[in-house]
Design an enzyme around this catalytic site. Structure first.
Site, mmCIF file in Angstrom:
data_model
loop_
_atom_site.group_PDB
_atom_site.id
_atom_site.type_symbol
_atom_site.label_atom_id
_atom_site.label_comp_id
_atom_site.label_asym_id
_atom_site.label_seq_id
_atom_site.Cartn_x
_atom_site.Cartn_y
_atom_site.Cartn_z
ATOM 1 N N MET A 1 0.856 -1.186 0.000
ATOM 2 C CA MET A 1 0.000 0.000 0.000
ATOM 3 C C MET A 1 0.891 1.234 0.000
ATOM 4 O O MET A 1 1.024 1.932 1.000
ATOM 5 C CB MET A 1 -0.929 -0.023 1.222
ATOM 6 N N ASP A 2 1.510 1.478 -1.139
ATOM 7 C CA ASP A 2 2.540 2.512 -1.241
ATOM 8 C C ASP A 2 1.969 3.816 -1.796
ATOM 9 O O ASP A 2 1.193 3.800 -2.750
ATOM 10 C CB ASP A 2 3.666 2.007 -2.159
ATOM 11 N N GLY A 3 2.354 4.940 -1.203
ATOM 12 C CA GLY A 3 2.008 6.232 -1.772
ATOM 13 C C GLY A 3 1.087 7.092 -0.930
ATOM 14 O O GLY A 3 0.637 8.151 -1.383
#
Length: 250
Positions: A1-3
């Protein structure tokens, strides 16, 4: 769950807003998964490396995690609607006591749910998982050998000179290590989704991901939606035969 943090800066939101919107995105993705019959979902919620961030940010994330775990315990939560068992995977001793206790309550409250499994990796890195599994396997085998020798049934496995070499070579098997993995409750993944266009795994499921499809949409995690979910499924179906062949050969 990047960003999540980049989304906050991109949209000029208050600090921490990206993580809250990211949680809403997670709930939507979980709903898509369960509606499509995906039984096992694993999310990388908090890395051990994240503890190196500022104390203020770490505390904010712990507070958010505690809040969302409490939501899981509510009767009408998504895990109860879809019969999902929740498992927190990682070195849970590193978590603050309120978060750790809440995680334990959530696991206990959903233990009898059997339609799907949601593994939430917190205080997790794959290298720590492997180290933990090897250590547990060594301690287990040592206890077994000590017990055998104390009862006279060990046939000299422990002696003044150490182990007999032919015995030592077969003491710990692959299955011994895998059963002590944090992720032992779930099968190896078919698809890993890493948002923000990143193609590195960042110490996530390194042991389990040898034969899976890595999908890296360019959107930030809070922006992910049904379009990306469907594209991941379609691409996986396209290469499933090849991946399955590789898995059987390994």
């Amino acid at each position: 769950m990047d960003g999540n943090r980049r989304f906050t800066k991109k949209c000029k939101l208050m600090e921490g807003a990206g993580h809250k919107i990211g949680f809403s995105a997670l709930m939507s993705m979980l709903k898509y998964c369960y509606e499509f019959g995906v039984r096992y979902v694993t999310v990388y919620a908090f890395s051990i490396e994240n503890f190196k961030r500022s104390p203020e940010e770490v505390q904010s994330l712990m507070d958010l995690m505690l809040e969302k775990i409490e939501e899981i315990l509510k009767e009408q939560s998504i895990v109860n609607r879809y019969g999902v068992r929740v498992i927190f995977s990682g070195n849970l001793k590193l978590l603050s006591e309120p978060v750790r206790l809440a995680a334990e309550r959530a696991m206990l409250a959903t233990a009898k749910n059997s339609k799907a499994v949601l593994s939430i990796c917190v205080a997790y890195t794959s290298t720590n998982e492997i180290m933990h599994a090897v250590q547990e396997s060594c301690e287990e085998k040592w206890d077994e050998i000590t017990l055998l020798n104390s009862s006279g049934a060990g046939y000299g496995l422990i002696s003044l000179g150490g182990y007999e070499q032919d015995v030592m070579d077969h003491l710990i098997k692959l299955t011994d290590i895998e059963k002590h993995m944090y992720m032992a409750a779930a099968p190896d993944p078919d698809i890993i989704v890493r948002t923000s266009g990143e193609t590195r795994l960042s110490n996530f499921l390194l042991w389990q991901s040898a034969n899976c499809y890595l999908y890296s949409p360019s959107v930030l995690w809070p922006e992910i939606g049904f379009r990306q979910f469907l594209w991941a499924i379609l691409n996986f179906q396209r290469i499933h035969f090849y991946l399955d062949k590789q898995r059987k050969q390994s």
